[in-house]
Design an enzyme around this catalytic site. Structure first.
Site, mmCIF file in Angstrom:
data_model
loop_
_atom_site.group_PDB
_atom_site.id
_atom_site.type_symbol
_atom_site.label_atom_id
_atom_site.label_comp_id
_atom_site.label_asym_id
_atom_site.label_seq_id
_atom_site.Cartn_x
_atom_site.Cartn_y
_atom_site.Cartn_z
ATOM 1 C CG ASP A 57 17.607 14.111 -52.077
ATOM 2 O OD1 ASP A 57 17.491 14.050 -50.839
ATOM 3 O OD2 ASP A 57 18.468 14.825 -52.641
ATOM 4 C CG ASP A 71 23.615 16.311 -48.334
ATOM 5 O OD1 ASP A 71 23.583 15.255 -48.984
ATOM 6 O OD2 ASP A 71 22.718 17.178 -48.401
ATOM 7 C CG ASP A 75 -1.782 1.189 1.315
ATOM 8 O OD1 ASP A 75 -1.803 1.972 0.331
ATOM 9 O OD2 ASP A 75 -2.465 1.363 2.346
HETATM 10 C C1 DGJ Z 1 20.553 16.527 -51.274
HETATM 11 C C2 DGJ Z 1 21.369 15.288 -51.410
HETATM 12 O O1 DGJ Z 1 21.712 14.769 -50.183
HETATM 13 C C3 DGJ Z 1 22.576 15.574 -52.281
HETATM 14 O O2 DGJ Z 1 23.403 14.469 -52.340
HETATM 15 C C4 DGJ Z 1 22.087 15.974 -53.630
HETATM 16 O O3 DGJ Z 1 21.427 14.888 -54.240
HETATM 17 C C5 DGJ Z 1 21.171 17.161 -53.517
HETATM 18 N N1 DGJ Z 1 20.121 16.958 -52.579
HETATM 19 C C6 DGJ Z 1 20.562 17.497 -54.844
HETATM 20 O O4 DGJ Z 1 19.640 18.489 -54.759
#
Ligand code: DGJ
Length: 728
Positions: free
Chosen positions: A478, A548, A53
């Site tokens: 993408d 990227d 409890d």
């Molecule tokens: C973002 C991607 O990550 C890149 O490698 C490239 O394809 C660009 N877009 C193109 O716009």
């Protein structure tokens, strides 16, 4: 059977090779969690739960004061009764209240694992690989049924979980929160591991000790995001890379998610993971169902490294699909960082000429080939060739590349639409939007409303034409912005908050249709690099453009963080130009090659600007990668230096399944003159085999793992060293 039900104890015993997970039906109706431990033959109750409890822990009407759902470990927790901790399920009834009772109704144990309708999930090739327990709970008042599914793997320390709701009553319900998993642990002596970052610095490993209250990672961006990955791990006590108990939680989902650990008043953590309840609601009409995404839980008794390898083996063989699942991936060249938007078919063919001379196998034509796309302000949605750049269309360019002995791949961004496009002129209502607000843009673009069938059909049609009419063997898919003003023109007001999830379901529908119609095409997903590096995407596309950021030094932490869950076979990595376009850093071609060869290898630079010497080096790298890429395909990955402890040195190793071959890579990021000597302990080798290193010597596997190898002296800044280890 991996699942045993012992009726006399009302106990379910879920058995993986080295673990035991126990569920008991407390008082015959509440599924409580008795722990996920190292393997135990039988549950005798030596560490059973206790009921006291406790002040401010309320009691169900029919129970004694010592019983409260608030302080026992539960398998799943519905909001609105006596468990006041973080719930797994919140459902609004027709009267506007949120109060549910979930009581055990029935269960079934089936061989194999059913697929989830419309959602990606881990699959089996044979029913003998796993068994599934479905525990059905019911709220007697509303008639809501809740199926908790647990798939338990016979040969892997993996349990997958998902939840299905069925409205078996007469009233309309609204789901406000539904988690894919909930796991109550005993004490809070854990470190929370998460993969967090941003565009260009994705999935850095972050660690923090659990503290009382809520700690969480989430995405509200419409995709899984660069910022947080749908993964967390809990490392017990002093667990490390190779020792100790670690629990991993990974969500097979590409949209808004929540992964959280709430440590309660008694220091017991509750882990939850699922669709982010933030800005989410789902109307559940009588007779209708809702299926959650799948959560994949791994228990390791041998540290984070073993947890990663369990995920790697599972994801590459039972999540990724398609012809390329078991195939070595081609060495590619991508023209993005070589040309950006500034190219025509001659530029591309000249690049391809050089690439084929160097042994590169695939040419990927990136952004800028369609509509009037000379910059990023226009033409998304207009998926027909740019007349000035490609006067002969895609086919003639692709054939030109094929003639050079390479295959041809193409970039698309099919979830997007530019305001400056023919598609937008024709269908301004096809984008995600809130009707009475103006639209925000991201990279000058809008998001197509994939919750709509007509939009999806159009995209499937136009992409299918491209893939059918042209010799395309690779697609880079993408996605370059996140979702704002989330709403759909076709949904009624009370369903607007379903849009984000419906968008994700729509993306999955399009991907399912396209990838199954073109099974021989290699698909690579991308979202400004690694903005959607998640298991949901990997189900359709077996590799992802990791980031990227192509700088080799930045890539060390990105690839190491990614490797916590995702195998190298799912990562794209390219050698790019120096000074690097994202960081301005200059790193040797040797180091750039060594880092990129740790994953699916390629180049992304203008080969025509290189010296003869650099081209020779690239030719050698390509030839070398072709010899070793089988290790990326099916080797086991080991991190030799714990990347969260040391960031001035990185080392990893890939070992072939028969342990006769391995490749260890060491990169010294920063170094001082006159530094101490160093060594590296190898992992994963056969203790009883003898090996040579780079073709020399004879060393026992035991020696290489226990004593290690001596590092070269002196070590230089940003220098890589590779050790090819072969059984003698
Ligand atoms: C973002 C991607 O990550 C890149 O490698 C490239 O394809 C660009 N877009 C193109 O716009």
């Amino acid at each position: 059977m991996s699942i045993e039900y012992i009726d006399s104890q009302k106990l379910f015993h879920l058995k993986t090779p080295s673990s035991s997970y126990f569920i008991r039906l407390e008082k015959g109706k509440h599924p409580v969690h008795l722990g996920w431990h190292g393997a135990i033959k039988n549950w005798g109750g030596s560490n059973d739960i206790q009921c006291f409890d406790r002040a401010f822990s309320p009691n169900p009407r029919t129970e004694e004061r010592s019983f409260s759902l608030d302080n026992i470990p539960l398998e799943y927790s519905a909001w609105g009764r006596t468990d006041l901790r973080t719930p797994s399920l919140q459902v609004e009834g027709a009267d506007g209240s949120m109060s549910l009772d979930l009581e055990y109704r029935e269960h079934s144990i089936l061989p194999g694992k059913p697929l989830l309708d419309g959602l990606p999930s881990v699959y089996l090739e044979d029913d003998s690989e796993a068994d599934t327990l479905v525990l059905t709970l019911e709220d007697p008042l509303t008639g809501l049924l809740c199926d908790l599914s647990y798939t338990v793997f016979a040969e892997r320390d993996v349990i997958t979980r998902s939840v299905r709701l069925r409205n078996g009553g007469k009233e309309e319900l609204t789901v406000k929160r539904i988690m894919s998993l909930s796991l109550d642990l005993e004490d809070s002596d854990y470190t929370l591991v998460q993969l967090s970052g941003a565009h260009n610095r994705e999935r850095r490993i972050h660690r923090r000790p659990l503290a009382s209250g809520m700690q969480s990672v989430e995405s509200r961006r419409g995709t899984s995001s660069h910022q947080q990955n749908p993964f967390i791990a809990l490392m017990k006590g002093d667990a490390g890379e190779d020792q100790g108990i670690v629990y991993g939680f990974s969500l097979v989902y590409s949209g808004n998610f929540l992964a959280a650990v709430d440590v309660d008043q008694f220091d017991s953590p509750r882990v939850i993971m699922g669709i982010n309840p933030f800005d989410f609601a789902w109307r559940l009409e009588p007779g209708s169902e809702f299926q959650t995404p799948e959560a994949v839980m791994v228990r390791s008794g041998k540290g984070l490294g073993a947890m990663s390898r369990t995920y790697h083996d599972l994801y590459r063989s039972r999540l990724c699909r398609g012809a390329y699942r078991d195939r070595e991936r081609p060495v590619l060249i991508n023209n993005w960082e070589a040309t950006y938007f500034d190219f025509d078919s001659n530029t591309i063919l000249n690049l391809a000429d050089e690439a084929s001379r160097l042994g590169i196998e695939l040419f990927v034509l990136d952004d800028g080939w369609f509509g009037e796309r000379d910059n990023d302000l226009t033409s998304l949605g207009d998926w027909f060739p740019h007349k000035k750049k490609l006067p002969g269309g895609i086919r003639s360019l692709a054939e030109g590349i094929l003639e050079k002995g390479m295959s041809f791949g193409i970039w698309v961004e099919p979830e997007m639409i530019s305001e400056k496009s023919r598609l937008y002129e024709a269908h301004p209502d096809w984008c995600i939007r809130v009707k009475r607000r103006n639209l925000s843009t991201g990279r000058s673009q809008l998001v197509l409303d994939y919750s709509r069938r007509d939009v999806r059909d159009y995209i499937v049609g136009i992409l299918s034409d491209i893939l059918r009419d042209n010799p395309v063997s690779y697609v880079k898919w993408d996605m370059n912005r996140h979702l704002t003003e989330v709403g759909s023109a076709l949904l009624p007001a009370e369903r607007q908050r379903e849009t984000s999830h419906r968008f994700v379901l729509g993306v999955y529908d399009v991907l399912e249709r396209i990838t199954s119609a073109f099974p021989e095409v290699l698909f690579e997903s991308c979202s400004g690099g690694g903005g959607r590096f998640d298991p949901g995407m990997l189900y359709y596309m077996p590799q992802t453009w990791t980031s990227d950021n192509t700088d080799a030094i930045s890539r060390l932490s990105i690839q190491a963080g990614t490797s916590l869950v995702y195998p190298p076979l799912t990562m794209g990595a390219h050698v790019s130009a120096v000074p690097n376009h994202q960081t301005g850093r200059t790193v040797s071609l040797k180091t750039r090659g060594a880092v990129a060869m740790g994953a699916n290898f390629g180049y992304e630079l203008n080969l025509l600007n290189l010296s003869a010497d650099e081209k020779d080096q690239i030719k050698e790298q390509v030839a070398e990668y072709k010899k070793r890429r089988h290790l990326i395909l099916d080797g086991s990955h080991y991190r030799l230096i714990e990347p969260w402890k040391q960031t001035d040195r990185y080392a990893w190793m890939t070992v072939s399944p028969d342990r006769r071959e391995a490749l260890a890579v060491f990169v010294s990021v920063h170094t001082e003159s006159n530094h101490p000597y160093g060594s590296l302990k190898l992992k994963g080798l056969d203790r009883d085999m003898s090996y040579s290193i780079n073709g020399e010597g004879s060393y026992g596997g035991d020696e290489l793992m226990e004593s290690g190898i001596r590092l070269p002296y002196p070590l230089f800044e940003a220098d890589a060293h590779e050790f090819h280890i072969r059984a003698l």
